[in-house]
Enzyme design. Sequence first.
Site, PDB file in Angstrom:
ATOM      1  N   HIS A  30       3.320  74.330 -19.890  1.00  0.00           N
ATOM      2  CA  HIS A  30       2.803  75.689 -20.122  1.00  0.00           C
ATOM      3  C   HIS A  30       3.104  76.541 -18.894  1.00  0.00           C
ATOM      4  CE1 HIS A  30       0.044  74.964 -23.662  1.00  0.00           C
ATOM      5  NE2 HIS A  30       0.353  73.735 -23.312  1.00  0.00           N
ATOM      6  N   GLU A  60       0.987  73.711 -15.733  1.00  0.00           N
ATOM      7  CA  GLU A  60       1.005  75.174 -15.814  1.00  0.00           C
ATOM      8  C   GLU A  60       1.981  75.630 -14.742  1.00  0.00           C
ATOM      9  OE1 GLU A  60      -0.534  77.111 -17.970  1.00  0.00           O
ATOM     10  OE2 GLU A  60      -2.380  76.122 -18.612  1.00  0.00           O
TER      11      GLU A  60
HETATM   12  O1  0X9 Z   1      -5.593  77.171 -22.617  1.00  0.00           O
HETATM   13  C1  0X9 Z   1      -4.575  76.471 -22.748  1.00  0.00           C
HETATM   14  O2  0X9 Z   1      -4.159  76.038 -23.826  1.00  0.00           O
HETATM   15  C2  0X9 Z   1      -3.770  76.098 -21.499  1.00  0.00           C
HETATM   16  N1  0X9 Z   1      -3.634  77.259 -20.647  1.00  0.00           N
HETATM   17  S1  0X9 Z   1      -2.628  78.467 -21.110  1.00  0.00           S
HETATM   18  O3  0X9 Z   1      -2.790  79.562 -20.165  1.00  0.00           O
HETATM   19  N2  0X9 Z   1      -1.129  77.978 -20.997  1.00  0.00           N
HETATM   20  O4  0X9 Z   1      -2.935  78.814 -22.451  1.00  0.00           O
HETATM   21  C3  0X9 Z   1      -4.548  75.055 -20.733  1.00  0.00           C
HETATM   22  C4  0X9 Z   1      -4.751  73.824 -21.503  1.00  0.00           C
HETATM   23  C5  0X9 Z   1      -5.458  72.823 -20.702  1.00  0.00           C
HETATM   24  N3  0X9 Z   1      -6.454  72.227 -21.517  1.00  0.00           N
HETATM   25  C6  0X9 Z   1      -6.438  70.900 -21.689  1.00  0.00           C
HETATM   26  N4  0X9 Z   1      -5.566  70.206 -21.025  1.00  0.00           N
HETATM   27  N5  0X9 Z   1      -7.310  70.353 -22.475  1.00  0.00           N
HETATM   28 ZN    ZN Z   2      -0.011  77.704 -22.626  1.00  0.00          ZN
END
Ligand code: 0X9
Ligand code: ZN
Length: 420
Positions: free
Chosen positions: A296, A369
């Site tokens: 991400h 990220e």
């Molecule tokens: O919120 C999300 O899906 C991710 N961040 S984003 O800014 N790319 O949307 C973080 C996901 C992390 N959550 C888990 N690993 N459960």
């Molecule tokens: Zn994301």
Amino acid sequence: MVASVLRRFLVPLAAGALFLSALPSGSAIAEPSYDLYEVRGATTAQDRTEITATGAAIDQVGDDSVLVTATPDDAEAIGDLGYDVEVLDLPVPFAGPDSGYTTYGELLGVIDQMVADNPRIAAKSVIGRSHQGRDLVAVKISDNVRVDENEPEVLFVHAQHAREHLTVEMAVYLMRLLTDEYGSDPRITRLVDNREIWILPNVNPDGSEYDMAGSSWRNWRKNRQPNAGSSAVGTDLNRNWDYRWGCCGGSSSNPSSSTYRGSAPESATEVRVIADFVRSRVVGGEQQITTAIDFHTYSELILWPFGHTYSDVTTGMTRAEYDTHAALGRHMAAANGYTPQQSSDLYITDGSINDWLWGDQRIVNFTYEMYPRSAARGGFYPPSSVIARETARNREAVLRLLDYADCPYRIIGRQAAYCG
Ligand code: 0X9
Ligand code: ZN
Ligand code: CA
Ligand code: CA
């Protein structure tokens, strides 16, 4: 510092009317608008979870503030919680798509060329189709690539979120790294010979194409699947996975939200296709994939499960299993300079791929990220001039995951118990 690059105006309650009045005439029941807001007064993970419960998606976390993508309704609800909310009008997302980023059509061309140039170690398969009918592709890289050998398998997932285009570039980088340096770099040769590497270079092509198709970026996150009974389009793929789906206040039941969890687990076409692919890697009762990264942007973090609970040790996660994730996460972060933490240290998420890959499939896995650290450096839309540097930055970190794929528990000395 951030303020110097932002044009700001105080929102809130007028915001709904403001955005509504900006709609083209005749679209009274239009799709919701998603905008960037700064929310001040949020200091804890609990504060941030309460903010996401309105339906907003948190894009960036600061000591006492967050940036969110939200609809005017979400923003109003955040204000009602007592936070200070301002809409941000960032210049970067309003610039046109940057031709240095790989479109879906270009990506398919890159893959075909790479496979043609490296037929013994690279193969492409179409594992299904997106909601709009685009091919969902898996690229396998290994020696004897046409044979399913008994080698640890590793999964890389890219672009669940449409606007996170740098993750597609990460897939292109990995495919080139592993094929170009095969036969010349001894470590990469050994890893390609002794692992079966699955790269899913873009699991949300409908969203990517939509985000790139206009004269400006659209700040789009979800897929492009319509929702029954709503004019709002799309499911957040990273809230649609079938492990404790919707359990814990970490996703939205509102189709207008950018974190809409879908009508049921795996209701998103793309999630169903990827989950079926991962399940197909269970051979002789054993999941062959041992380790995975879901790419991400942004914030420069390495995150591990669980996301649905603040607890580190809980049902489905022993102390040794948690410590394995933490140790491997920190080992990789030492190589790329990202910040390592449990994903719920940010805010609660439920229905994420992380929680499913671990909770349902027992695959040790991480969310990266990627660049940048902040909106001031471009947020979801950094200039394409950073692609080479910011993908190569993850070379050593990814190789470390591939190293440990034979037995990730080795990193805490527990290989006898877990991999004997
Ligand atoms: O919120 C999300 O899906 C991710 N961040 S984003 O800014 N790319 O949307 C973080 C996901 C992390 N959550 C888990 N690993 N459960
Ligand atoms: Zn994301
Ligand atoms: Ca092989
Ligand atoms: Ca195999």
